[in-house]
Design an enzyme around this catalytic site. Structure first.
Site, PDB file in Angstrom:
ATOM      1  CG  ASP A 108      10.631 -10.970  -4.121  1.00 13.75           C
ATOM      2  OD1 ASP A 108       9.894 -11.720  -4.802  1.00 13.75           O
ATOM      3  OD2 ASP A 108      10.924  -9.812  -4.467  1.00 13.75           O
ATOM      4  CB  SER A 139       0.448   9.029  -7.710  1.00 16.89           C
ATOM      5  OG  SER A 139      -0.610   9.099  -6.764  1.00 16.89           O
ATOM      6  CE1 TYR A 193      14.470  -7.834  -9.462  1.00 14.00           C
ATOM      7  CE2 TYR A 193      15.219  -6.845 -11.507  1.00 14.00           C
ATOM      8  CZ  TYR A 193      14.206  -7.132 -10.606  1.00 14.00           C
ATOM      9  OH  TYR A 193      12.933  -6.700 -10.862  1.00 14.00           O
ATOM     10  CG  ASN A 227      10.383  -4.156 -11.448  1.00  9.97           C
ATOM     11  OD1 ASN A 227      11.145  -3.606 -10.674  1.00  9.97           O
ATOM     12  ND2 ASN A 227      10.694  -5.274 -12.084  1.00  9.97           N
ATOM     13  CG  ASP A 274       9.970 -14.319 -13.488  1.00  9.12           C
ATOM     14  OD1 ASP A 274       9.478 -13.372 -12.870  1.00  9.12           O
ATOM     15  OD2 ASP A 274      11.129 -14.316 -13.925  1.00  9.12           O
TER      16      ASP A 274
END
Length: 198
Positions: free
Chosen positions: A35, A179, A140, A12, A55
């Site tokens: 992924d 940002s 998820y 994330n 993980d």
């Protein structure tokens, strides 16, 4: 010219957001998302902590991922077309065009066969509290069970980050609290400078 960019980072942290921005602006650019190489849930081991071990590197079919990268290396034009990427008119001429592959994922710098392939490597970091906040707000396919982040996700991140820091020396670290636009601009500018000087 073929050019491979690694975009790694904490869960994330903003890897996919950065990747998607670059994909829209870099010429002849393809992406491989780590992924996409997760094994099915019934092939994910349950650890001593009682959680499925999503993980860790063994939760991924890394051989298939490496083979996909090799497929791009063998013929980036064919790879691009087979993945719906529009290539420039000069794409068939290696003297006149550049082909870019982005390899994106959370453990892309922890698998030796991949570590050596990157022309440029970026890694996005965010602190524990922000990472936990972002992770808890996402949905998820296989939902996180209660306690997973503290008992498994964050400890595995710290372990893999230490391994990566010891094995890779050319990574550019990015502050994931900046940002999206700022991170994108820094990375895009760095890639442009590298391509112009190649």
């Amino acid at each position: 010219m073929k050019y491979i960019i690694g975009i790694g980072g904490v869960t994330n942290g903003g890897k996919t957001t950065l990747t998607n921005g670059l994909l829209k602006t870099l010429p002849n650019c393809c992406v491989i998302h780590q992924d996409d190489f997760f094994k099915t849930q019934d092939h994910i081991e349950v650890g001593e902590d009682g959680f499925r071990q999503w993980d860790v590197i063994t939760s991924l079919d890394m051989e298939a991922m490496v083979n996909t990268v090799k497929g791009w290396l063998e013929n980036p034009v064919k790879f691009a077309r087979s993945h719906g990427v529009t290539v420039s008119p000069f794409a068939e001429d290696p003297e006149r065009d550049t082909h870019i592959l982005i390899v994106e994922g959370f453990l892309i710098y922890n698998y030796k066969p991949l570590v050596e392939i990157y022309d440029k490597s970026y890694y996005i970091t965010i602190p524990y509290e922000e990472c936990k906040r972002r992770r808890s707000s996402r949905t998820y396919t296989v939902p996180d069970p209660p306690g997973l982040f503290d008992a498994h996700v964050w400890p595995m991140y710290l372990k893999h980050r230490k391994e990566m820091d010891n094995n890779c020396n050319a990574i550019v670290y990015m502050d994931g609290l900046k940002s999206k636009d700022e991170i994108y601009s820094l990375v895009f500018g760095d890639i442009q400078n590298t391509l112009l000087n190649s």
